[in-house]
Structures are given as structure tokens and as C-alpha cells.
Design a protein around this motif. Structure first.
Motif, PDB file in Angstrom:
ATOM      1  N   ALA A 180       6.543   0.271  -1.605  1.00 15.25           N
ATOM      2  CA  ALA A 180       5.962  -0.835  -2.368  1.00 15.25           C
ATOM      3  C   ALA A 180       4.481  -0.998  -2.060  1.00 15.25           C
ATOM      4  O   ALA A 180       3.674  -1.255  -2.954  1.00 15.25           O
ATOM      5  CB  ALA A 180       6.718  -2.129  -2.061  1.00 15.25           C
ATOM      6  N   VAL A 181       4.103  -0.833  -0.772  1.00 16.40           N
ATOM      7  CA  VAL A 181       2.691  -0.938  -0.388  1.00 16.40           C
ATOM      8  C   VAL A 181       1.884   0.164  -1.055  1.00 16.40           C
ATOM      9  O   VAL A 181       0.789  -0.073  -1.578  1.00 16.40           O
ATOM     10  CB  VAL A 181       2.539  -0.885   1.142  1.00 16.40           C
ATOM     11  CG1 VAL A 181       1.064  -0.739   1.527  1.00 16.40           C
ATOM     12  CG2 VAL A 181       3.110  -2.139   1.774  1.00 16.40           C
ATOM     13  N   ASP A 182       2.421   1.402  -1.057  1.00 14.15           N
ATOM     14  CA  ASP A 182       1.723   2.513  -1.723  1.00 14.15           C
ATOM     15  C   ASP A 182       1.554   2.235  -3.214  1.00 14.15           C
ATOM     16  O   ASP A 182       0.482   2.483  -3.797  1.00 14.15           O
ATOM     17  CB  ASP A 182       2.498   3.823  -1.519  1.00 14.15           C
ATOM     18  CG  ASP A 182       2.461   4.280  -0.065  1.00 14.15           C
ATOM     19  OD1 ASP A 182       1.554   3.835   0.667  1.00 14.15           O
ATOM     20  OD2 ASP A 182       3.326   5.084   0.330  1.00 14.15           O
ATOM     21  N   GLU A 183       2.626   1.734  -3.828  1.00 16.28           N
ATOM     22  CA  GLU A 183       2.547   1.431  -5.252  1.00 16.28           C
ATOM     23  C   GLU A 183       1.530   0.323  -5.525  1.00 16.28           C
ATOM     24  O   GLU A 183       0.787   0.353  -6.519  1.00 16.28           O
ATOM     25  CB  GLU A 183       3.921   1.026  -5.785  1.00 16.28           C
ATOM     26  CG  GLU A 183       4.927   2.182  -5.801  1.00 16.28           C
ATOM     27  CD  GLU A 183       6.310   1.740  -6.253  1.00 16.28           C
ATOM     28  OE1 GLU A 183       6.504   0.507  -6.392  1.00 16.28           O
ATOM     29  OE2 GLU A 183       7.178   2.603  -6.461  1.00 16.28           O
ATOM     30  N   LEU A 184       1.500  -0.670  -4.618  1.00 13.36           N
ATOM     31  CA  LEU A 184       0.530  -1.755  -4.775  1.00 13.36           C
ATOM     32  C   LEU A 184      -0.899  -1.244  -4.635  1.00 13.36           C
ATOM     33  O   LEU A 184      -1.787  -1.630  -5.402  1.00 13.36           O
ATOM     34  CB  LEU A 184       0.799  -2.835  -3.726  1.00 13.36           C
ATOM     35  CG  LEU A 184      -0.101  -4.078  -3.788  1.00 13.36           C
ATOM     36  CD1 LEU A 184       0.061  -4.771  -5.133  1.00 13.36           C
ATOM     37  CD2 LEU A 184       0.221  -5.031  -2.651  1.00 13.36           C
ATOM     38  N   ASP A 185      -1.122  -0.333  -3.665  1.00 11.36           N
ATOM     39  CA  ASP A 185      -2.455   0.258  -3.504  1.00 11.36           C
ATOM     40  C   ASP A 185      -2.855   1.043  -4.751  1.00 11.36           C
ATOM     41  O   ASP A 185      -4.001   0.962  -5.217  1.00 11.36           O
ATOM     42  CB  ASP A 185      -2.478   1.172  -2.271  1.00 11.36           C
ATOM     43  CG  ASP A 185      -2.404   0.375  -0.975  1.00 11.36           C
ATOM     44  OD1 ASP A 185      -2.691  -0.830  -1.014  1.00 11.36           O
ATOM     45  OD2 ASP A 185      -2.050   0.973   0.067  1.00 11.36           O
ATOM     46  N   ALA A 186      -1.900   1.827  -5.275  1.00  7.77           N
ATOM     47  CA  ALA A 186      -2.190   2.609  -6.478  1.00  7.77           C
ATOM     48  C   ALA A 186      -2.494   1.684  -7.660  1.00  7.77           C
ATOM     49  O   ALA A 186      -3.422   1.925  -8.443  1.00  7.77           O
ATOM     50  CB  ALA A 186      -1.004   3.521  -6.812  1.00  7.77           C
ATOM     51  N   ALA A 187      -1.703   0.599  -7.773  1.00  8.12           N
ATOM     52  CA  ALA A 187      -1.941  -0.350  -8.860  1.00  8.12           C
ATOM     53  C   ALA A 187      -3.308  -1.015  -8.707  1.00  8.12           C
ATOM     54  O   ALA A 187      -4.025  -1.218  -9.687  1.00  8.12           O
ATOM     55  CB  ALA A 187      -0.834  -1.411  -8.879  1.00  8.12           C
ATOM     56  N   HIS A 188      -3.683  -1.323  -7.459  1.00  9.80           N
ATOM     57  CA  HIS A 188      -4.994  -1.927  -7.214  1.00  9.80           C
ATOM     58  C   HIS A 188      -6.111  -0.960  -7.598  1.00  9.80           C
ATOM     59  O   HIS A 188      -7.095  -1.354  -8.233  1.00  9.80           O
ATOM     60  CB  HIS A 188      -5.108  -2.327  -5.744  1.00  9.80           C
ATOM     61  CG  HIS A 188      -6.448  -2.887  -5.382  1.00  9.80           C
ATOM     62  ND1 HIS A 188      -6.878  -4.121  -5.804  1.00  9.80           N
ATOM     63  CD2 HIS A 188      -7.478  -2.360  -4.651  1.00  9.80           C
ATOM     64  CE1 HIS A 188      -8.092  -4.340  -5.356  1.00  9.80           C
ATOM     65  NE2 HIS A 188      -8.482  -3.300  -4.653  1.00  9.80           N
ATOM     66  N   ALA A 189      -5.956   0.313  -7.202  1.00 10.97           N
ATOM     67  CA  ALA A 189      -6.964   1.319  -7.549  1.00 10.97           C
ATOM     68  C   ALA A 189      -7.075   1.467  -9.061  1.00 10.97           C
ATOM     69  O   ALA A 189      -8.175   1.551  -9.615  1.00 10.97           O
ATOM     70  CB  ALA A 189      -6.616   2.658  -6.900  1.00 10.97           C
ATOM     71  N   ASN A 190      -5.922   1.485  -9.742  1.00  8.71           N
ATOM     72  CA  ASN A 190      -5.951   1.589 -11.203  1.00  8.71           C
ATOM     73  C   ASN A 190      -6.610   0.363 -11.834  1.00  8.71           C
ATOM     74  O   ASN A 190      -7.345   0.472 -12.821  1.00  8.71           O
ATOM     75  CB  ASN A 190      -4.531   1.745 -11.743  1.00  8.71           C
ATOM     76  CG  ASN A 190      -3.927   3.100 -11.405  1.00  8.71           C
ATOM     77  OD1 ASN A 190      -4.656   4.069 -11.200  1.00  8.71           O
ATOM     78  ND2 ASN A 190      -2.606   3.172 -11.327  1.00  8.71           N
ATOM     79  N   ALA A 191      -6.332  -0.805 -11.236  1.00 10.98           N
ATOM     80  CA  ALA A 191      -6.936  -2.023 -11.765  1.00 10.98           C
ATOM     81  C   ALA A 191      -8.452  -1.992 -11.594  1.00 10.98           C
ATOM     82  O   ALA A 191      -9.201  -2.388 -12.498  1.00 10.98           O
ATOM     83  CB  ALA A 191      -6.347  -3.246 -11.060  1.00 10.98           C
ATOM     84  N   VAL A 192      -8.917  -1.513 -10.437  1.00  6.72           N
ATOM     85  CA  VAL A 192     -10.352  -1.415 -10.202  1.00  6.72           C
ATOM     86  C   VAL A 192     -10.981  -0.435 -11.182  1.00  6.72           C
ATOM     87  O   VAL A 192     -12.036  -0.704 -11.773  1.00  6.72           O
ATOM     88  CB  VAL A 192     -10.636  -0.987  -8.747  1.00  6.72           C
ATOM     89  CG1 VAL A 192     -12.116  -0.672  -8.556  1.00  6.72           C
ATOM     90  CG2 VAL A 192     -10.210  -2.080  -7.787  1.00  6.72           C
ATOM     91  N   GLU A 193     -10.340   0.722 -11.361  1.00  3.50           N
ATOM     92  CA  GLU A 193     -10.854   1.720 -12.302  1.00  3.50           C
ATOM     93  C   GLU A 193     -10.880   1.173 -13.719  1.00  3.50           C
ATOM     94  O   GLU A 193     -11.855   1.372 -14.464  1.00  3.50           O
ATOM     95  CB  GLU A 193      -9.984   2.975 -12.252  1.00  3.50           C
ATOM     96  CG  GLU A 193     -10.453   4.099 -13.168  1.00  3.50           C
ATOM     97  CD  GLU A 193      -9.573   5.325 -13.096  1.00  3.50           C
ATOM     98  OE1 GLU A 193      -9.841   6.289 -13.831  1.00  3.50           O
ATOM     99  OE2 GLU A 193      -8.607   5.313 -12.309  1.00  3.50           O
TER     100      GLU A 193
END
Length: 252
Positions: free
Chosen positions: A65-78
Motif C-alpha cells: 500500500a505504501v508503494d502504491e501510495l508513493d507511485a500515486a503521489h509521483a503520478n499526481a505530481v507529474e
């Protein structure tokens, strides 16, 4: 008296005391109790192992879940950066549209002003006037001319007197030539690309030996020229609404 009691009595009488072994039923109770304890211990150990396995699964799920949250955050920033970039481009495009609209408005205004300055089309024939501009690279090429009336000799003197153009005491116009400009409206006409221009002023030619040049060369001479070649009147020949000949009028 039971057999057990009898055995104990005999042992006492013999001067010794021994504890008789417990009956078989009591031994089975002990064995069963031990088995129950072992079973409970095994059950407790199994429960502990199950709890550890559950905890390990929960930790794995949490890490995922933490990895998915990090990926979602990176996608949101992009995505936010992309939106900002697109907004900047949209703003530039909006400014460009405004600039284009402003330029189109200016062009329309100039065209309107030019139209108001232009007179009616010239009929076929030969006309004289002052060239304002030559658009040799246009398709088709065009020229703008301020048409005048050309008088020489006695007709020039008469026209000048009629217009009040002669100074007091003068009877003749200079150089025996007079030009009358009845309107300040220009005429714009297309030019046949094969049209040539005859030049009769210095340094290009003379009245009895004009220099004939193609339209493109004349446009450059006219654009960069000074003096007679730029300010002398020109005769244009119009055929089917198109200029087919241009001749410089020699002025002494």
C-alpha cells in the motif's frame, strides 16, 4: 476389608510401610491430563504461529500500500506539472490569438482605409500618373498609381491659368509641362508579370534612348532609387484591366 487394606496391614505388621501404587484408573487420568496440556500447548503454539503469519501478511500488504501510495503521489505530481505546462501553453496561445486578432483588426483597418483611398477602376487605354508603390513579388503583381492629367504647350499654360497655378505675372508653365491632379484617390491595378518598364531618366536612360528593364528589376530600382526615377510621372497601358506596359515620362 478390601485387598488393598489387607496388604497394607500385612506390610505394617512386617515392620515396614510401603505406599501402594495408585490404581490403574488414576494413572490414566494423569496421562489424559498430560495429553490435554500438550494439546493446549500445541494449540497455543499454532495460534501464535498463525498470528505471526497474519502479522507478516499485514506488513506485506502495508508495504504494498505504501508503494502504491508513493507511485500515486509521483503520478499526481507529474500530472500537476503537466497541467501547469498545458496551462502555460494555453496562456501563450491565448496571447497569440489576441495578437493575431489585433493584427487582423489592424489589417482590416488598413484595407478599409486603402479602399476609401482608391478610386474606380481605370478603363483600358493609356493613363499617366505618379507611382506610389510596386508590388512585383505579389501574385499577381500590382501597382498603385495617383492618376493625373498631362498637358503640354499652350494647353499646359491654359490649364495652369484655369487652376490658378501660375505665379502673378507669369504666362507660361516651367518646362512647357503641366500636370493636373483632380483627385487624391489612388488606383490599384494588377500587372502582367511579363510587363517591361521603359526608363528615360539619368542614369538609366534618356529621352531618345530609354533603358528597358523587366518588372522585377524596376521594382528594386524604384524602391531604392532617388530623384527622377522615383518622382517622375509614368504612363501605364491598361488592357482588359491589367497593366501591360509602363513608361517613364521624361521631364526636362
Amino acid at each position: 476389608m478390601t485387598m488393598t487394606d489387607r496388604s497394607m496391614t500385612q506390610a505394617t505388621r512386617a515392620g515396614r510401610f510401603e505406599v501402594a501404587p495408585p490404581p490403574r484408573r488414576r494413572r490414566w487420568s494423569v496421562v489424559i491430563a498430560m495429553l490435554v496440556v500438550i494439546a493446549m500447548g500445541a494449540a497455543g503454539t499454532g495460534a501464535l504461529l498463525w498470528q505471526r503469519a497474519q502479522l507478516r501478511d499485514e506488513r506485506t500488504a502495508l508495504a504494498t500500500a505504501v508503494d502504491e501510495l508513493d507511485a500515486a503521489h509521483a503520478n499526481a505530481v507529474e500530472l500537476a506539472n503537466r497541467i501547469e505546462e498545458l496551462n502555460a501553453k494555453l496562456s501563450d496561445a491565448d496571447h497569440s490569438v489576441k495578437r493575431v486578432a489585433k493584427l487582423e483588426g489592424a489589417i482590416a483597418d488598413l484595407e478599409h482605409r486603402l479602399t476609401s483611398m482608391l478610386g474606380p477602376a481605370l478603363p483600358d487605354g493609356r493613363h499617366v500618373g505618379f507611382l506610389e508603390t510596386i508590388g512585383a513579388t505579389q501574385k499577381p503583381p500590382k501597382l498603385v498609381i495617383d492618376v493625373v492629367q498631362f498637358f503640354t504647350g499652350p494647353a499646359a499654360d491654359a490649364a495652369a491659368k484655369e487652376d490658378g497655378a501660375l505665379p502673378p505675372g507669369e504666362e507660361h508653365v516651367p518646362n512647357d509641362i503641366y500636370l493636373r491632379n483632380e483627385t487624391d484617390r489612388w488606383r490599384m491595378l494588377p500587372i502582367d508579370p511579363g510587363t517591361t518598364v521603359s526608363l528615360s531618366s539619368y542614369p538609366f536612360g534618356q529621352i531618345d534612348g530609354p533603358l528597358v528593364v523587366p518588372l522585377g528589376r524596376f521594382a528594386k530600382i524604384f524602391e531604392n532609387g532617388k530623384g527622377a526615377v522615383r518622382y517622375n510621372p509614368y504612363w501605364i497601358t491598361v488592357r482588359d484591366g491589367i497593366v501591360v506596359a509602363i513608361d517613364e515620362q521624361y521631364v526636362p
